[in-house]
Structures are given as C-alpha cells and as structure tokens.
Design a protein around this motif. Structure first.
Motif, PDB file in Angstrom:
ATOM      1  N   LEU B 296      84.488  81.460 -11.405  1.00 47.26           N
ATOM      2  CA  LEU B 296      83.701  82.930 -11.585  1.00 47.26           C
ATOM      3  C   LEU B 296      82.536  83.113 -10.811  1.00 47.26           C
ATOM      4  O   LEU B 296      81.743  82.466 -10.873  1.00 47.26           O
ATOM      5  CB  LEU B 296      83.389  82.680 -13.211  1.00 47.26           C
ATOM      6  N   PHE B 298      79.253  84.681  -9.134  1.00 51.70           N
ATOM      7  CA  PHE B 298      77.733  84.517  -9.547  1.00 51.70           C
ATOM      8  C   PHE B 298      77.281  86.087  -9.540  1.00 51.70           C
ATOM      9  O   PHE B 298      76.429  86.279 -10.170  1.00 51.70           O
ATOM     10  CB  PHE B 298      76.877  83.704  -8.792  1.00 51.70           C
ATOM     11  N   SER B 301      78.407  91.911  -8.287  1.00 49.69           N
ATOM     12  CA  SER B 301      79.286  92.942  -7.341  1.00 49.69           C
ATOM     13  C   SER B 301      80.397  92.236  -6.811  1.00 49.69           C
ATOM     14  O   SER B 301      80.921  93.082  -6.091  1.00 49.69           O
ATOM     15  CB  SER B 301      78.323  93.259  -6.449  1.00 49.69           C
ATOM     16  N   ASP B 302      80.642  90.876  -6.995  1.00 50.66           N
ATOM     17  CA  ASP B 302      81.708  90.233  -6.310  1.00 50.66           C
ATOM     18  C   ASP B 302      83.139  90.828  -6.995  1.00 50.66           C
ATOM     19  O   ASP B 302      84.306  90.173  -6.610  1.00 50.66           O
ATOM     20  CB  ASP B 302      81.597  88.728  -6.400  1.00 50.66           C
ATOM     21  N   GLU B 303      83.068  91.414  -8.056  1.00 52.39           N
ATOM     22  CA  GLU B 303      84.139  91.866  -9.022  1.00 52.39           C
ATOM     23  C   GLU B 303      83.889  93.211  -9.191  1.00 52.39           C
ATOM     24  O   GLU B 303      82.586  93.670  -9.507  1.00 52.39           O
ATOM     25  CB  GLU B 303      84.727  90.919  -9.989  1.00 52.39           C
ATOM     26  N   LEU B 304      84.982  94.043  -9.529  1.00 55.97           N
ATOM     27  CA  LEU B 304      84.486  95.414  -9.936  1.00 55.97           C
ATOM     28  C   LEU B 304      84.675  95.484 -11.697  1.00 55.97           C
ATOM     29  O   LEU B 304      85.811  95.174 -12.261  1.00 55.97           O
ATOM     30  CB  LEU B 304      85.628  96.323  -9.515  1.00 55.97           C
ATOM     31  N   HIS B 305      83.731  95.910 -12.274  1.00 56.91           N
ATOM     32  CA  HIS B 305      83.840  96.077 -13.722  1.00 56.91           C
ATOM     33  C   HIS B 305      84.039  97.563 -14.228  1.00 56.91           C
ATOM     34  O   HIS B 305      83.422  98.405 -13.644  1.00 56.91           O
ATOM     35  CB  HIS B 305      82.514  95.482 -14.162  1.00 56.91           C
ATOM     36  N   VAL B 306      84.762  97.478 -15.314  1.00 65.60           N
ATOM     37  CA  VAL B 306      84.833  98.777 -16.155  1.00 65.60           C
ATOM     38  C   VAL B 306      84.429  98.893 -17.597  1.00 65.60           C
ATOM     39  O   VAL B 306      83.929  97.583 -17.822  1.00 65.60           O
ATOM     40  CB  VAL B 306      86.180  99.249 -16.043  1.00 65.60           C
ATOM     41  N   ARG B 307      84.054 100.028 -18.383  1.00 64.21           N
ATOM     42  CA  ARG B 307      83.571 100.027 -19.657  1.00 64.21           C
ATOM     43  C   ARG B 307      84.077  99.058 -20.326  1.00 64.21           C
ATOM     44  O   ARG B 307      83.336  98.125 -21.362  1.00 64.21           O
ATOM     45  CB  ARG B 307      83.925 101.402 -20.236  1.00 64.21           C
ATOM     46  N   SER B 308      85.344  98.808 -20.497  1.00 69.46           N
ATOM     47  CA  SER B 308      85.999  97.657 -21.286  1.00 69.46           C
ATOM     48  C   SER B 308      85.681  96.373 -21.105  1.00 69.46           C
ATOM     49  O   SER B 308      86.082  95.205 -21.742  1.00 69.46           O
ATOM     50  CB  SER B 308      87.491  97.930 -21.362  1.00 69.46           C
ATOM     51  N   ASP B 309      84.971  95.957 -19.841  1.00 72.23           N
ATOM     52  CA  ASP B 309      84.488  94.434 -19.558  1.00 72.23           C
ATOM     53  C   ASP B 309      83.171  94.226 -20.025  1.00 72.23           C
ATOM     54  O   ASP B 309      82.708  93.293 -19.614  1.00 72.23           O
ATOM     55  CB  ASP B 309      84.759  94.397 -18.117  1.00 72.23           C
ATOM     56  N   GLN B 312      82.248  90.829 -21.111  1.00 71.07           N
ATOM     57  CA  GLN B 312      82.337  89.792 -20.011  1.00 71.07           C
ATOM     58  C   GLN B 312      80.989  89.819 -19.165  1.00 71.07           C
ATOM     59  O   GLN B 312      80.317  89.115 -18.601  1.00 71.07           O
ATOM     60  CB  GLN B 312      83.481  90.035 -18.955  1.00 71.07           C
ATOM     61  N   VAL B 313      80.560  91.308 -18.998  1.00 71.05           N
ATOM     62  CA  VAL B 313      79.489  91.374 -18.113  1.00 71.05           C
ATOM     63  C   VAL B 313      78.470  90.974 -19.038  1.00 71.05           C
ATOM     64  O   VAL B 313      77.429  90.419 -18.190  1.00 71.05           O
ATOM     65  CB  VAL B 313      79.306  93.124 -18.005  1.00 71.05           C
ATOM     66  N   ARG B 316      78.230  87.529 -18.248  1.00 66.57           N
ATOM     67  CA  ARG B 316      77.580  87.039 -16.742  1.00 66.57           C
ATOM     68  C   ARG B 316      75.989  87.470 -16.590  1.00 66.57           C
ATOM     69  O   ARG B 316      75.478  86.669 -15.939  1.00 66.57           O
ATOM     70  CB  ARG B 316      78.317  87.933 -15.706  1.00 66.57           C
TER      71      ARG B 316
END
Lengths: 373, 373, 373
Positions: B296, B298, B301-309, B312-313, B316
């Motif tokens: 996973l 650190f 910005s290494d992955e793209l997040h949307v509202r439903s995440d 998980q955000v 992190r």
C-alpha cells in the motif's frame, strides 16, 4: 532492457475480444482489439487501486477493471467510475498510459516508449509473411534466462556444432570462416558458412536423393531490440526463423518464434516443423540457463570475444550507445518480479510528451532513464 | 506494519497446552497457556542459539527450547540451563521479550509494542461474542498479498458488485450513495447503501417468501491496526464478519475471520455459513493478489481516490500520523522472510521500558522505529 | 565464508572421467581426473560466454565447454577455440582459474584461495582412512541453513540430549561437565563427558550383555574451515564421524559425512550404520533450519554463550581474526544464488599471485576481500 522500440508482444491471432496480459520490460500490459479489430495496448495497472485490467472485461472499445469496474477507452482515458453518481465528473487523472499498437507480419506490436512517431525505430520487415510460397508455424517457450542471453544465443552461429550437433550443426567441422557484417542503426546481418550434418527424419527421407553440399550459407541477423532472424538453406528448401525474445523480467524470457518454410508447405507438415524448432530450443535452454553471470555484461571486457562473435559484439556496441542515450530501463525500477514494490513506475507513453496539458494528469510516475549499473 | 497495537494472533480455542507459533509483523512468537489457562506470548527466539521455542515443550508454566532445553518462564526469564551445573547462576541476559496477552471475544490478543498499559490503544469490541442470539463460525486463509491490501479490500464497499456479483453484490446497481464516516483515533465506520442481489442456495430458499428491499445498509468499519467489521443485513437476518488481517511478512497475509449470524443458529448451518464466507475470500483473492504495487503506497497521490473510498482514505491519513509517531516497523529489519539475516532484531516489549535495571539485559536489539521508505 | 582453505568438495570415488560440478563459497567449480588419475579443479565459468564447463566433455586431460567447445587444459589455459581458423593464435586471456587439488583421506580437496603453497593451512588428518581396523560409510544431505550453523551444531555436545534423545543423547542427564579445549590456529578439540542412553536396534542387541557406563567420553573437534570430528565411544566400539559442511550459498549447505566404525566392520552392517547417521542428521535438520538469524552472527554478544559452548566460542573468535585478515568472502559478491548478477567475480587462484606476467590475463575479476557487514 531498452525502451523506445516496437516490441512484438503476441501472435496476432491470439489477440481478440478477450483482454490478454502481456509482460515486457518488467511491466504488464493489456492487449485487446476494438470492435473494428484495431489492436490496443494499455498499461495493465488501474490508477485507482492497482487492479489488473487484463483480468477485466471489454465493453465496446473500452476495458473495465475487474476490481471496481472503472472503464478506460482505447486511448487510456477513464470514461466511467461506477461507484460515482452519474453526474459526478471523471477526474483528469483517471487515465492510464496507452501505447501505440499495430498488427504487422502476423504479430501485434506495441511501441514501448514516448518518442514521437517520426523518431521511432522501424518494425523489422518479415517479407515471408503473406508470401504464398511460404508456410508459417508458431511456437513459444519460457526460458529462465536473461533475454539478451537468449537473443545472442540465436545470433551466434559458432555454438551450432556443439549444442545442435544432432539437429543441424556439424561437430566435425566447427570452424566459422570469416564473414562480413551488413549493419545499420537498428540491425546487423551476416551470411555465414556452416558445415551441415545430413538431415534426418522426415526431411532427411524426402531429400535422400539430393546432393549434400560441403557448406551451406546461414543468414543470421539481429533487429533491435530483441528480434533475431535465422535463415537456413537446406537441400530441400529454406527455413527462416524469426525469434522474438520478450523480457518478462531480468532473468526470464518468453521466446516466440515464427518459423517459415518454402517446402512441404501443406498443413500436414506443420507438426514436424514445429517439433524441429522446439527441439532446437530445448537444446539451447539448459546451456543458456546455466550461463553466468545471468545478465549480459555491460563492459565488453567482462567476456572474451573472438572473430566469430562479430554480430554479438556489434550488438553490445550499439547497445552501449543507446544506454548512453537514456534508453535503458531496468535496475530497481521494475514493476513485476523481485521484491514487492511500494510504488508503481511505468514506461512513459507518447501522450506524456505530446500532450503538455496532461503533464500533471498522470498518477503513475514514469520510470527513470535507467542508470544501468 | 504498525507496532504498539493489540493483535489478534489466534482463535482462542487453538491456544492450549501445546506451544503454537504465530507470525506477525515479520516476527515469530510462541503462544501457549499456563496451567491456570492464562494465554502467554513470548518472542519465539531463544537468546542462546536462536532456537524456535514453539518447537519446544511445556514444563508447567515454562517453555523449553527444543535445541538445548533452556527453560523460560511466562515473563520470558530463563529459569533453567540444563547443560550448566545446577549451582551455576543463570545469566541476567538469559531472557526473551514477553508480550502482554489476553483472551477476549474468542481470540488471543498480544500487545506488540512497549507502550505502558494506560497508553495502549483499545482492543475493538465484538459484542456478538457470547451473545446467545448469535452463532459464530471461524475460518482462515493465507493470501499472497500485503495485509493493508487485504484490509482495505474488506473495508471497501464499491468492489462488491464487481468482485462479488455472484455472491452478495449487484453488478446492475454499482453506485455507492454518499455516506458519513464516524471515526475516532482507532477506528472508522460508515453505513453504506448497497443494492442486494437475490440471495441464493439455502439462505435464498429459506427466505424465498420475504420481500427484497431495493437497498440494504451495510456497516463497514476498520479498527486499528488490522481488523475490519462487515455487517450485512440480509432479509433473513444479520451476518457480521470480523476480519483479522495478520501480516506474516510484507507480502503475505493470514486472514482469520469470526463470522456471526443471528439466523439458522443451529450447528447444522455452520458448514453452509463457512462456505459462503470462504467463497467471498476466494473471489477477492486473485484480484487482491494481482494489485500493484504490492505494498500500500505511503503517498495518497500514488493512487486515485473517489468519494466512495472515504474509509480507506481515512485509514491512510491516520496511518501517516502513526508513521510520524514512529509506530512503523518494516523495511529491512524483518526477521522472517526475504534475505537471510545476520542479526535478529525484535519488537521491544513493555519490560524494556518499564524495567530500567534490565536495560543492558537484552541480547536481541529492538527494531528501530522504521523509516518506512 | 572463508577463502584460503582446503575444502573437501567431493568423495574421491565420485570424481572420475566425467566432469562433475561442485559448488562452494557461492561459486561453481568443475572437478575431474586427468587420464593419469590426478584430480583437477577449475572455475566452472568459461571466459568466452560464461558457459558451465561441468556440462561439457573431457578430451584427454582437457575439458571442453558445452557451448562453443573451447578446450581448457588442467592448468586452466585454453588450448583450442574451434570456431577459429586453426592458424589463429589463442588469446592470452583465454584462461580460467585452476585451483590446487589433491585426493586425500577418501576426499577430493581443492585449495580455494591464492596463498602460496607454504602458507596454506593444513588439510586435517583422518587417521582412520586406510586403517584396516576401521570401516567407512559415506552419506550426504542438503540442509537449508547456513554452513556455520550446521558446523556449530555438530561441534555442540549440549544439544545431544534434547535433539538426539532417542538416538544417542540422554535427556535425563543433560549436564555437561566442564571440559578443556586443545587448540591451535586451525583446530580445537575437547573430550566431553556425556551420559549415554541404552543403545537400541541392531547395535543394542549385539551389545546387550556389555555393562553400560555412567558417562562416555565424546571427542568433539573442529578443523577450519568447515570440518567437524565427532568421536563417540560406544560399548561395542568407536564411531567416528567426519562432517564436511560445504557452503552452497549463504543459507544452503551440503553436508557430506565419512563415518568410521571399528565394530561390525563387514559390508553387511553398512546400511545400518548409514541409517543411524542419517537419522541423526534428520533430527538436527528441522532445528537448525529454524534457527534465527539464519547467518551466524559476527558479534559474540548477539547470542548468549555458556560454559558448554566453549568450542563454538573458540571458533567465532578465530573466525573474527581471519575476517580481519581479509579471508572472508560473502556479502554481495556471490556468483550463485540470490539476485541475478551482471558481472562474475571469482575467488583468485594461486596463479594470479604467482605469475605476474599473467596479471592482465584474467577476464573475471577476483572477489574482494569481503567486508563482511
């Protein structure tokens, strides 16, 4: 491993309307065809949660990630995020790298790099493809060795009498007369005199009444980044192999071969032709897998070269220039194989360079021009 | 991987009077019970010659190393060195780290860290344990993926329609309405509306006459360091999973699950309940094992997040704080897995901090607060 | 791993007119005999393309590489390059390292280092070899552990009651009376009192009428770099094991054993003797493979030592001196195992030092005196 080249990633008839993973340069790609039949090559890595697109499904010309169903079009732009309300905008960063892809000579090729179209090295010619005088078979094999080792092995005429003494080399006459190399920036070729052994099996029986020459000319050639042509002139006709050495990782190679013959061109002889090619690969495999060091050295002086190694030395010299030019990818920044990674880097596609307004739109960082040491 | 937390290392009924190895945070532990039934957790590494205590035998409340029979009491102090003459004194350094251990909610928990008792994060509550309205089953599976990947996967509602479309997601209605997150320092929870598919098999048949709602509320929650609760409200009752994601190494996870239901609470339905849970795990496994990068990231910005995440955000972000606080262990200093080590480092137990006169009594060095990069 | 020692690489009767690969110190060698029967040990790595000579064939006293047929004589000089025209000169650099090799005490030994003959540590004596009072059996086993771990395990008397309680230790009397160590620069030995269990099986039955002593003296000794002698005095006679711990890589060891007995010296008892030795190895194996850290620590204080560990502590002290002297090879510069390498380094042979005019004639670089950390 060299970027900025066209790589033949798959036999053309294996790429269709089912997504198919291809691994090359230590990175994964997904291949598929649009409804119109155009081959597509995208980075296999969804920018959302790193799902593997090739495990997903096609929806028209788009591919949907198996994990959360994000859909990418054939340019790599995300066009649907199912968990979002439909009125919500797709973020600009929702895109993966798309690599130029074409079908040619029976293979699907992808350009793995970011050079503009007019600066890209050419796709090697395969004139036998589509020539009705020739019949082609396909074969492939995974070899646990570095792709430059397997590549140089096929370029190399002087191992034939020792490794293939029972197939097409002649151990009693191993000497290689000096040969002249024809080369340009992207390829090198030579006509080499080899002493042939008597052909055996079906081919031997069918040519039993033909005279056997003392020498035959074998044309050996390499085409950057990883293609080798081997043209053997047999008493009964021509056997021409195109050998694609696809680097799965630093020390694992997928060898794909297109084998053409202009004799016994009926389908009935395909099985025998394929078996002969596989026999050659199986003779090479243990020898090449045992080579040390595993990876082709960077310094010419790390191995000892003789006159008959001219084609390989030409390759190593040309490679050294391309490394200086920053075309090498490798070292630590590989996505597949080896230690688990904390961040994904990928080979930059042309859109990164062509499309300045996308400069900040990429989630995955581009792999650095490799310091190869 | 985060230290300073209570980790559920084993189902309580699996820990008894036979030593049992548990692996967590890339370190090995031995679990057993005293004659009075108290669970014990020691570092599995004998300070004499690195023998694995869990391969040894119990002698009263002590455990004897299989290699030279050194006996450690339940506080980790060595009380017998058989090769020594009986009058010879036991060296002060003859001790291993003992980790606080308790049995709660059907699990044996060990506190892997050196915080004083009043500063330790709580053990999550599992109110269904011991509630006669609920029936529990256990299941477990090893997944070749990083534990934070498997952890986030269970937290994640939006993958349900795509990965579990045949089990409990509905691919026709993948949209996730916005949800509100309730969180504190150690957990986050949300009620999420999911469109349910028709239940199948035994449960479907038994609920065939009940009306099927358009949405069901799923309560999804994480509890640091590695527990996920998934509460599914089915037409026939509640299914509540507690999912323990135990990091065996950086890229290998032992998932243990306690699954509660308040319907069909007879033992006759256990097998079916277990099979349903395992089916879900088997659907997740190939998708999670294919995620890249393996670990996973650190950087958000290494992955793209949307509202439903959102959940998980939140994880992190909270993790980033704890890394700053020095709670991360990882990188090179892992005892198990990967390259062979020349010296053993372990997670400091509370006695190292509580007991200053033992300051020089430890043979194994404590693992450094990890620089995670 | 220590260079500059004689290593017993193979049982003498296994080395003949077929090339045989031996791996030691993370490097590969080829062993064979000349027509006159002299054992030869060369670096297994052809300087041309890194072919493995041990996969090749003998031609008189020369060995031919399987890849391109280059022939090396028993001094390592290349004498034939088949692809070259016969009048072309062999390059000076066409040579591999040749290591002094002798047959002694039933083993083929090679000197892996570059010390001049008069500075080389001795080959340990094995007086039972060739003594008609003794009968020898051979056995061998690969153990997934570091060779210094398996080496110290055999030196160690105090594990006997715990690991071999059913074979020749006595768990009821594990105490080890103090013993005196006799040592020189290259070895250390001690007579140790052990309480014996009643012998079982064939040996037990045949000695059923002999009185059983309370203690037996076991003579335990190590001989640098990797040999252990274990002399057990049974009621029915002497059992003397010589145990060669050959480091295949950092964490893989090939244990070869010569086992001598002066009772039941007929061939009929060989199978039973071999089975008893293998039983001991199989009892040690899981315990040693589970030791952590995997590699024997460099710092004495990384493990806790007691009086009965005297022989091992003597070994670690002597080893520390040799590391200071630059005799350590290891760390990154290993040819076999681990990550694929880009260049091959090898252990320098005496010719590199003895023969200044060859100074520039070596293709492969010598491995550096290892910084062991």
């Amino acid at each position: 491993m060299l970027k900025n080249f066209w790589y033949a990633l798959e036999f053309a008839d294996k790429v269709g309307r089912e997504p198919r993973r291809a691994t090359c340069l230590g990175q994964e790609f997904v291949l598929y065809r649009t409804e119109a039949g155009t081959p597509i090559c995208l980075s296999d890595l969804c920018v959302h949660r790193g799902g593997s697109l090739s495990m997903g499904t096609l929806n028209g010309d788009c591919i949907a990630c198996p994990y959360h169903g994000w859909q990418y079009d054939s340019d790599g732009a995300c066009v649907k995020i199912p968990a979002n309300a439909s009125e919500r905008k797709i973020p600009r960063k929702a895109r993966v790298d798309a690599y130029p892809a074409v079908e040619r000579h029976g293979m699907v090729w992808a350009f793995l790099g970011d050079l503009p179209e007019d600066e890209r090295p050419p796709i090697p010619d395969i004139p036998q493809w589509g020539d009705p005088a020739f019949r082609a078979v396909q074969t492939e094999m995974v070899i646990d060795a570095n792709y430059e080792r397997t590549f140089e092995n096929v370029v190399d005429a002087s191992h034939t009498p020792f490794v293939h003494g029972t197939a097409f080399g002649n151990p009693a006459k191993p000497e290689i007369p000096d040969f002249r190399i024809r080369s340009d920036d992207w390829s090198a070729e030579a006509d080499i005199q080899l002493s042939p052994p008597p052909p055996k099996g079906l081919w031997g029986w069918l040519s039993r009444n033909k005279p056997r020459p003392e020498y035959v000319t074998v044309t050996n050639g390499w085409y950057l980044p990883n293609v080798v042509k081997l043209h053997v002139r047999l008493p009964i006709g021509d056997l021409i192999l195109y050998d694609f050495n696809i680097p799965l990782s630093q020390d694992r190679t997928l060898v794909k071969i297109l084998g053409f013959r202009n004799f016994f061109t009926g389908a009935w002889a395909d099985r025998d032709a394929r078996k002969r090619i596989e026999k050659i690969l199986l003779q090479d495999r243990p020898v090449v897998e045992a080579q040390r060091p595993e990876l082709l050295p960077f310094d010419l002086s790390d191995e000892l070269h003789v006159r008959s190694d001219g084609l390989q030395v030409a390759y190593r010299r040309r490679r050294a220039q391309l490394i200086k030019d920053g075309w090498w990818v490798g070292g630590d920044d590989v996505v597949t194989g080896g230690a688990p990674q904390r961040s994904a880097t990928i080979i930059a596609s042309p859109a990164r360079r062509d499309n300045p307004e996308l400069a900040s739109a990429w989630v995955h960082k581009a792999r650095n021009p490799g310091d190869p040491r």
